[in-house]
Design a protein around this motif. Sequence first.
Motif, PDB file in Angstrom:
ATOM      1  N   LEU A 173       0.826  -1.205   0.000  1.00 40.40           N
ATOM      2  CA  LEU A 173       0.000   0.000   0.000  1.00 40.40           C
ATOM      3  C   LEU A 173       0.862   1.258   0.000  1.00 40.40           C
ATOM      4  O   LEU A 173       0.712   2.155  -0.836  1.00 40.40           O
ATOM      5  N   GLY A 174       1.782   1.298   0.961  1.00 43.37           N
ATOM      6  CA  GLY A 174       2.618   2.492   1.097  1.00 43.37           C
ATOM      7  C   GLY A 174       3.464   2.722  -0.132  1.00 43.37           C
ATOM      8  O   GLY A 174       3.487   3.811  -0.709  1.00 43.37           O
ATOM      9  N   ILE A 175       4.150   1.677  -0.570  1.00 45.75           N
ATOM     10  CA  ILE A 175       5.060   1.816  -1.703  1.00 45.75           C
ATOM     11  C   ILE A 175       4.256   2.075  -2.976  1.00 45.75           C
ATOM     12  O   ILE A 175       4.640   2.896  -3.817  1.00 45.75           O
ATOM     13  N   GLY A 176       3.127   1.366  -3.133  1.00 47.31           N
ATOM     14  CA  GLY A 176       2.316   1.529  -4.344  1.00 47.31           C
ATOM     15  C   GLY A 176       1.838   2.963  -4.484  1.00 47.31           C
ATOM     16  O   GLY A 176       1.996   3.582  -5.547  1.00 47.31           O
ATOM     17  N   ALA A 177       1.282   3.497  -3.406  1.00 51.61           N
ATOM     18  CA  ALA A 177       0.766   4.874  -3.468  1.00 51.61           C
ATOM     19  C   ALA A 177       1.897   5.843  -3.780  1.00 51.61           C
ATOM     20  O   ALA A 177       1.762   6.747  -4.607  1.00 51.61           O
ATOM     21  N   THR A 178       3.037   5.638  -3.123  1.00 50.84           N
ATOM     22  CA  THR A 178       4.130   6.577  -3.315  1.00 50.84           C
ATOM     23  C   THR A 178       4.716   6.462  -4.719  1.00 50.84           C
ATOM     24  O   THR A 178       5.018   7.480  -5.357  1.00 50.84           O
ATOM     25  N   ALA A 179       4.863   5.225  -5.208  1.00 47.81           N
ATOM     26  CA  ALA A 179       5.433   5.060  -6.547  1.00 47.81           C
ATOM     27  C   ALA A 179       4.517   5.693  -7.592  1.00 47.81           C
ATOM     28  O   ALA A 179       4.978   6.373  -8.514  1.00 47.81           O
ATOM     29  N   ALA A 180       3.216   5.487  -7.438  1.00 44.20           N
ATOM     30  CA  ALA A 180       2.273   6.044  -8.413  1.00 44.20           C
ATOM     31  C   ALA A 180       2.312   7.567  -8.391  1.00 44.20           C
ATOM     32  O   ALA A 180       2.410   8.218  -9.436  1.00 44.20           O
TER      33      ALA A 180
ATOM     34  N   SER B 258       0.650  11.019  -0.191  1.00 34.38           N
ATOM     35  CA  SER B 258       1.058   9.622  -0.319  1.00 34.38           C
ATOM     36  C   SER B 258       2.273   9.347   0.561  1.00 34.38           C
ATOM     37  O   SER B 258       2.415   8.265   1.117  1.00 34.38           O
ATOM     38  N   LEU B 259       3.154  10.357   0.711  1.00 27.60           N
ATOM     39  CA  LEU B 259       4.287  10.178   1.626  1.00 27.60           C
ATOM     40  C   LEU B 259       3.765  10.005   3.050  1.00 27.60           C
ATOM     41  O   LEU B 259       4.291   9.194   3.825  1.00 27.60           O
ATOM     42  N   CYS B 260       2.741  10.777   3.369  1.00 29.97           N
ATOM     43  CA  CYS B 260       2.109  10.693   4.675  1.00 29.97           C
ATOM     44  C   CYS B 260       1.597   9.264   4.893  1.00 29.97           C
ATOM     45  O   CYS B 260       1.798   8.656   5.942  1.00 29.97           O
ATOM     46  N   LEU B 261       0.965   8.748   3.851  1.00 30.30           N
ATOM     47  CA  LEU B 261       0.427   7.393   3.909  1.00 30.30           C
ATOM     48  C   LEU B 261       1.556   6.382   4.076  1.00 30.30           C
ATOM     49  O   LEU B 261       1.449   5.437   4.865  1.00 30.30           O
TER      50      LEU B 261
ATOM     51  N   LEU C 228       4.742  -5.938  -5.090  1.00 32.05           N
ATOM     52  CA  LEU C 228       3.284  -5.887  -5.260  1.00 32.05           C
ATOM     53  C   LEU C 228       2.838  -4.436  -5.432  1.00 32.05           C
ATOM     54  O   LEU C 228       1.997  -4.108  -6.282  1.00 32.05           O
ATOM     55  N   GLY C 229       3.427  -3.554  -4.591  1.00 29.68           N
ATOM     56  CA  GLY C 229       3.056  -2.145  -4.636  1.00 29.68           C
ATOM     57  C   GLY C 229       3.360  -1.539  -5.986  1.00 29.68           C
ATOM     58  O   GLY C 229       2.560  -0.778  -6.544  1.00 29.68           O
ATOM     59  N   LEU C 230       4.494  -1.910  -6.536  1.00 31.62           N
ATOM     60  CA  LEU C 230       4.880  -1.388  -7.844  1.00 31.62           C
ATOM     61  C   LEU C 230       3.892  -1.847  -8.907  1.00 31.62           C
ATOM     62  O   LEU C 230       3.514  -1.087  -9.804  1.00 31.62           O
ATOM     63  N   GLY C 231       3.457  -3.107  -8.770  1.00 27.01           N
ATOM     64  CA  GLY C 231       2.435  -3.613  -9.681  1.00 27.01           C
ATOM     65  C   GLY C 231       1.154  -2.806  -9.559  1.00 27.01           C
ATOM     66  O   GLY C 231       0.563  -2.383 -10.559  1.00 27.01           O
ATOM     67  N   ALA C 232       0.755  -2.531  -8.321  1.00 29.22           N
ATOM     68  CA  ALA C 232      -0.461  -1.748  -8.093  1.00 29.22           C
ATOM     69  C   ALA C 232      -0.304  -0.352  -8.682  1.00 29.22           C
ATOM     70  O   ALA C 232      -1.236   0.202  -9.281  1.00 29.22           O
ATOM     71  N   ALA C 233       0.896   0.207  -8.549  1.00 24.47           N
ATOM     72  CA  ALA C 233       1.141   1.549  -9.082  1.00 24.47           C
ATOM     73  C   ALA C 233       0.976   1.552 -10.598  1.00 24.47           C
ATOM     74  O   ALA C 233       0.357   2.451 -11.179  1.00 24.47           O
ATOM     75  N   THR C 234       1.511   0.512 -11.243  1.00 24.28           N
ATOM     76  CA  THR C 234       1.422   0.432 -12.697  1.00 24.28           C
ATOM     77  C   THR C 234      -0.035   0.421 -13.136  1.00 24.28           C
ATOM     78  O   THR C 234      -0.405   1.037 -14.131  1.00 24.28           O
ATOM     79  N   ILE C 235      -0.857  -0.284 -12.341  1.00 20.49           N
ATOM     80  CA  ILE C 235      -2.267  -0.387 -12.696  1.00 20.49           C
ATOM     81  C   ILE C 235      -2.986   0.946 -12.473  1.00 20.49           C
ATOM     82  O   ILE C 235      -3.855   1.336 -13.243  1.00 20.49           O
TER      83      ILE C 235
ATOM     84  N   ALA D  89      10.754   5.795 -11.437  1.00 24.25           N
ATOM     85  CA  ALA D  89       9.819   5.456 -10.360  1.00 24.25           C
ATOM     86  C   ALA D  89      10.269   4.175  -9.673  1.00 24.25           C
ATOM     87  O   ALA D  89      10.180   4.057  -8.444  1.00 24.25           O
ATOM     88  N   VAL D  90      10.780   3.228 -10.471  1.00 25.82           N
ATOM     89  CA  VAL D  90      11.244   1.978  -9.877  1.00 25.82           C
ATOM     90  C   VAL D  90      12.435   2.258  -8.969  1.00 25.82           C
ATOM     91  O   VAL D  90      12.499   1.764  -7.837  1.00 25.82           O
ATOM     92  N   ALA D  91      13.359   3.117  -9.425  1.00 27.10           N
ATOM     93  CA  ALA D  91      14.522   3.453  -8.599  1.00 27.10           C
ATOM     94  C   ALA D  91      14.075   4.151  -7.326  1.00 27.10           C
ATOM     95  O   ALA D  91      14.575   3.853  -6.231  1.00 27.10           O
ATOM     96  N   PHE D  92      13.130   5.068  -7.468  1.00 23.36           N
ATOM     97  CA  PHE D  92      12.633   5.782  -6.301  1.00 23.36           C
ATOM     98  C   PHE D  92      12.011   4.794  -5.312  1.00 23.36           C
ATOM     99  O   PHE D  92      12.282   4.850  -4.114  1.00 23.36           O
ATOM    100  N   SER D  93      11.194   3.866  -5.836  1.00 18.26           N
ATOM    101  CA  SER D  93      10.554   2.892  -4.950  1.00 18.26           C
ATOM    102  C   SER D  93      11.594   1.993  -4.308  1.00 18.26           C
ATOM    103  O   SER D  93      11.485   1.655  -3.130  1.00 18.26           O
ATOM    104  N   ALA D  94      12.624   1.618  -5.102  1.00 20.84           N
ATOM    105  CA  ALA D  94      13.664   0.754  -4.544  1.00 20.84           C
ATOM    106  C   ALA D  94      14.352   1.470  -3.392  1.00 20.84           C
ATOM    107  O   ALA D  94      14.609   0.882  -2.341  1.00 20.84           O
ATOM    108  N   ALA D  95      14.615   2.772  -3.581  1.00 16.28           N
ATOM    109  CA  ALA D  95      15.245   3.542  -2.511  1.00 16.28           C
ATOM    110  C   ALA D  95      14.340   3.549  -1.282  1.00 16.28           C
ATOM    111  O   ALA D  95      14.806   3.380  -0.148  1.00 16.28           O
ATOM    112  N   LEU D  96      13.050   3.717  -1.523  1.00 17.84           N
ATOM    113  CA  LEU D  96      12.095   3.698  -0.410  1.00 17.84           C
ATOM    114  C   LEU D  96      12.129   2.350   0.292  1.00 17.84           C
ATOM    115  O   LEU D  96      12.133   2.281   1.521  1.00 17.84           O
ATOM    116  N   VAL D  97      12.173   1.280  -0.521  1.00 20.90           N
ATOM    117  CA  VAL D  97      12.168  -0.067   0.051  1.00 20.90           C
ATOM    118  C   VAL D  97      13.394  -0.251   0.936  1.00 20.90           C
ATOM    119  O   VAL D  97      13.292  -0.720   2.069  1.00 20.90           O
ATOM    120  N   VAL D  98      14.557   0.176   0.426  1.00 23.88           N
ATOM    121  CA  VAL D  98      15.788   0.002   1.198  1.00 23.88           C
ATOM    122  C   VAL D  98      15.705   0.809   2.487  1.00 23.88           C
ATOM    123  O   VAL D  98      16.008   0.321   3.582  1.00 23.88           O
TER     124      VAL D  98
END
Lengths: 876, 116
Positions: A103-110, A353-356, A410-417, A442-451
Motif C-alpha cells: 500500500l505504502g510503496i504503491g501509493a508513493t510510486a504512483a 502519499s508520503l504521509c500514507l 506488489l506495490g509497484l504492480g499496483a502503481a502500474t495499474i 519510479a522503480v529506482a525511487f521505490s527501490a530507494a524507499l524499500v531500502v
Amino acid sequence: MLSIWSRLRALFHRRSLEVDLRDEIAAHLQLDIDELIEQGMSPEAARSAALRQFGSRTAVRESAHDAWRLGRLESFVQDLRYAARLLRRSPGFSGAAVAIVALGIGATAATFTLLDHVLLRPLPFARPDRLVLLHETRLAQGVARTPTSLPNFLDWKAAASSFDAMGAYIGILFPVNFSGRGEPRRLDSAQMSGDVFEVLGVAPLAGRPLTPADDRPGAPDVVLVSERLANAVFGGAAAAVGQTLSLDNQPATVVGVMPRRFAFPARDADVWRPLKLTPPMLAARANHFLYVVGRLRPGTSIAHARADMAVIGEQLQRSYPKENTGTAIAVADLRDLLSPQARGLVVAIFVSSLCLLLIACTNLANLLVARAVVRRHELAIRMALGADKPRVVRQLLTEHALLVVVGGTLGLGAATISVPLLARLVPSTLPIGTPLAVDWRAVAFSAALVVMTTLIFGLTPAMRSWRTADVQALRARATPGGAQWGRSALVLAEVAGSVVLLVAAALLVKSLWRVQAIDPGFRADGVLSLRTALPMPKYARPESRQAFYQRVLDGARAMPGVTAAAYTSYQPMEFASGRMPVTSPGFADDPLTAPEAVIHFITPRFFETLGVPLRSGRDVTDRDEGQAAFVAIVSERLAQRLWPGRDPIGQRIFVARAERTVVGVAADIAVRRLEDASDPQVYFPAAQLGPLSPFYAPKDLLVRASGDLDALGLSLERLVHAVDPNQAVTEVRPMTAIVAAQTAPRRDQATILTVFAALAFALAMVGLHGVLSYAVASRTQEIGVRVALGAERSAILALFLRQGLVLGALGVAIAVPLAYATAQAMGALLFGVQPGDPVSYGMSVLAALGMTLVSSAHPAMRAARIDPATTIRNES
Amino acid sequence: MSTVDNLSERLEFLQGTLEVLILRSLSLGANHAYGISQFLKQESGQEFAVDNGSLYPALQRLLQRKWIDGQWKTSPNGRRARYYRLTAAGRKQLVTATSKWERFVQAMSKVLASAR
C-alpha cells in the motif's frame, strides 16, 4: 582470490559436489583396503583398519565442503529460506505486513510517477534549462499573465541581447477542418513563428521544421504534421513529406513530421502552421495573442534576461503609450506554463502519499516490534544454543527485507495499474508528449524507499532484540515498559497523520460540493452540444454561413422531441472567444479602463435553448441581419458596470469594432470556469460580425430536447452531412458532460485524497489495536492480581479505554496545527472553504476519537474478561 | 595437523605447505587422493601423516584456483578413482612456491643457526 563465480556455481551445484566427494572417499577406502589385503590382512581386518585410518568420513566431507562455502552469501541464502519458511508459517502476520508495505510503496510510486512527469523531469527540448517563457503583465489591472502582440514581439526580438533565439506562438490550439481524405474531420492546429523550432531544438522525424522564411507573406503554404496524423493518413512519416493536405479547404504542403514526444504548445496538436506576418497583423499592436519562448544566450542568467527585458518594456511603454501603458514583460521558467492549481494538486497528492507511506511504515514497525517481543523466547533459545548475536540480527533483518521486497514488488504492480487514473491529473498544457507510465525512475525511487524502509523500520526492532534477547528473556515473563513508549509514539504519529489526511480530504470534498452547487446560470440537462467548425474561406461570406445555420436549425427543430435549437460562437465553459473592452459614450469612454466583456455571436432562441432568462428587452431575431442596425444584448453584470441605476435598453455601446444598440438584458451565466465569478457578457446576432474575422462566427450547435440525446446526436450528424457533405462534426456531448468536466479534476483529487485518508485511518486503527492488545497481554498477570484483590471489571475496562483515548487525544492535539498548516499550503485548491473550516476539523477529530474508542474496545474487553485464577496459576 | 595416535612426534603442516606438497606430488604424474597421501608419507620418511580432513579441503582449494583438475579414471588394479593432474597454472605455481619455500628455509636456518 577465489572467483566468486565458482563458489556461486558450487552453491547451486552442491549436489554434484556431494556425489563426487562421496564416490571419491569410497574409492580412497577401496584402494587402501586393496593395499592392506595385499600386505596380507584379511578383508574384514583390512576394511576396519582402512576405515580407522581414514578418520570420520562426515568430518572430511564437511571440511571439503567448507572450502566451497560462500560465508556470507550462503548464510544469507540460508536466512532467506528460513525467513520464507517462518513467514509462511504465520500467514496472518506476513499478509498484513506485505499488504501494508504494498500500500505504502504503491501509493508513493504512483504519485511519484505523476510528480516526476509533471514537475521534475526535464522538458523534452534541447538544453531545457536555457529555455524561458516570455509574456506581458498588467499588474495594475490584476493581470499576471497575458500574451503580447506581434509588433511588440518583433521589437523584443530586435532589442533583446540575452537570447540566442526567440519565437512566438499562439497558446491555444485552433480547430481546423481536414477534408479530402476520407471522412472530413476536425484537427487541432497550432500556429507559431518559425523561430520556435530553432528555440526548442526538436528535430522532426522526417522532413524539415518550420523556419522564419515560412512566416513571410507570400511564402508557400506549408505545415508540419504529427507522427500520429502521418501514420493514420499517409502510413508513415517519410511518406507524408511532400504530400498536400486540405485544411479548411486551403491546400498546404507537408514539409515535416514531428515526433510523438513533441507536445508544444499542447498535447493534442496534430498540425503546426507558420505564423503568417501579414500587414494587418504587423500593424495590430493592440492585438495580444502571442506567447513567446526564448533560448537564453550561454552564460546569461535568467535575472540578467529579466533586467534586459524590463528596459525594453519601459521603452515600449514610452514609444506606444496607447497600447502599452502599464504593460511590463515577464521572463519565467518554461514550467510556469502549468497553472499553480495543477502544480499544487500534484504536490498535495505526492505529500499525502508520503504521509500514507509514513503511516504504513509506522504500522509495519509496530507489527515487527510486536513480533520481536513474541519471538524473544525463541531468539534467546537460539542464542543459548550458540547462534551469535550478529547472525540473529541478520536473520531478523532478512525476514524484514523479504517482507518489504515482496510488498514493494506488489506495490509497484499496483502503481502500474493505477497510473492511468492519475494520468487524468496531468495538465494538457504540459509540453511532454510521452504518456504517463511507471518507468525506471519510479522503480529506482521505490527501490530507494524499500531500502530505507527496511533499514529504518526493520533495523530498529532487530536492534531491540539485540539488546533484549539475552538469557533473561528465557524467563517466560515479558517485561512491559521501555518498548511501550516507542510504540505509543508510533501510534501518535499514525493518528496525527490520518487526521491531517482526513482534514485535507474533507476540505477538498467540501470545495467540490461548493463548486458543484454553483448555479451556472443556465439549465444544462436536456441540452446536446455539437461543433461544426466552418472552414474558411468556403464560409467566409456571411450569406453562406447564414444559409448553413438556417438549414441545420430548421432541420433540427423539426426533429421529434426537440424544443429549441440555436447556434453560438462558443458554448459556455469552453472559453475560446475573445474578451473585448466595451465602451459607452458618456459612461466609459476609454477602452483601457472600460469593462471587458466576453463576446458571443448567436442565432435567435439561444437564450431559450440554454434556459437563460431574459431580464428585459428582446432576443435577437432573423431581422437582425448584416445590413440592419447593429444590436446587442448585455448581461446584467455588464449593464450594472456600465449604467448603474439606469435602463440599459437603447444605450449605445462600441465593441468588437462596431457601434451597437442594446436591445435586451440577459441573466448572468458562468462561461469560463464554474468557480470564477461570472464575467460580463455581450451577445450579438450571428449576421452582425461586422469587420471582425470569421473566426468569431458561430460554430457550436445547441439543441434542447426531451428523450435520448445519443440518438439525437446521430440524427443531427446526418442532418449536417445532408446540408454539407464535407462538414466535420465533432464534440457531440450533452451539456451536462461539459459542466461535469469542469469539476472533474476536483473530483479526481478529492477521490484520491479520500482514498488515502481512508487507508491511513484503517492503518491507524490496526496500529492502535495492536499496541493496546500488546499492553493487555503483557499486563495479564498484573490484571489478574488486581481482579483477585477485588478490582471491578468496569474499572479495568476503563483503564484500557482511557489509555487508548489518551493516545488518540494526544495524536489529535499534534495533528490539528499540522492540518491547519497543510490546509493553508493547499489554499489554491480550496473553493468556498476556509483553511480552518470548523466542520471539517470537527468531523475529522470526532472520527479519530471514535476510531480510537472502537480499536481500544476489543483489547479492553479482553482485559476485563481476564480470569485471575488462570493467570496466577500460569505465573507460578 | 597430525593424526591422533602420535600427537607430538609428527610434523604439523604450516599454512599453505600442504598445497605445495600436493602440487609437487602431482608434478610426477596424475594421482588420486589416496595415492597423494601415500606418496607424501613415503617421501617424507613417514614424517608427514596426511590427515584426510586437511587433504580433501586442500584438494578442493587447488581445484577452485584451477591449479589442478580432476577426472575419474580406472587405476592399474581396476578401481575407479578420481585422478588429479597439474594444470599449466599449477605447474607455474609450483615453481614459484618452491623457490619461495627455499628462500624461507634458508632464511629460517640462518636465523636459527645464528641464535644457537
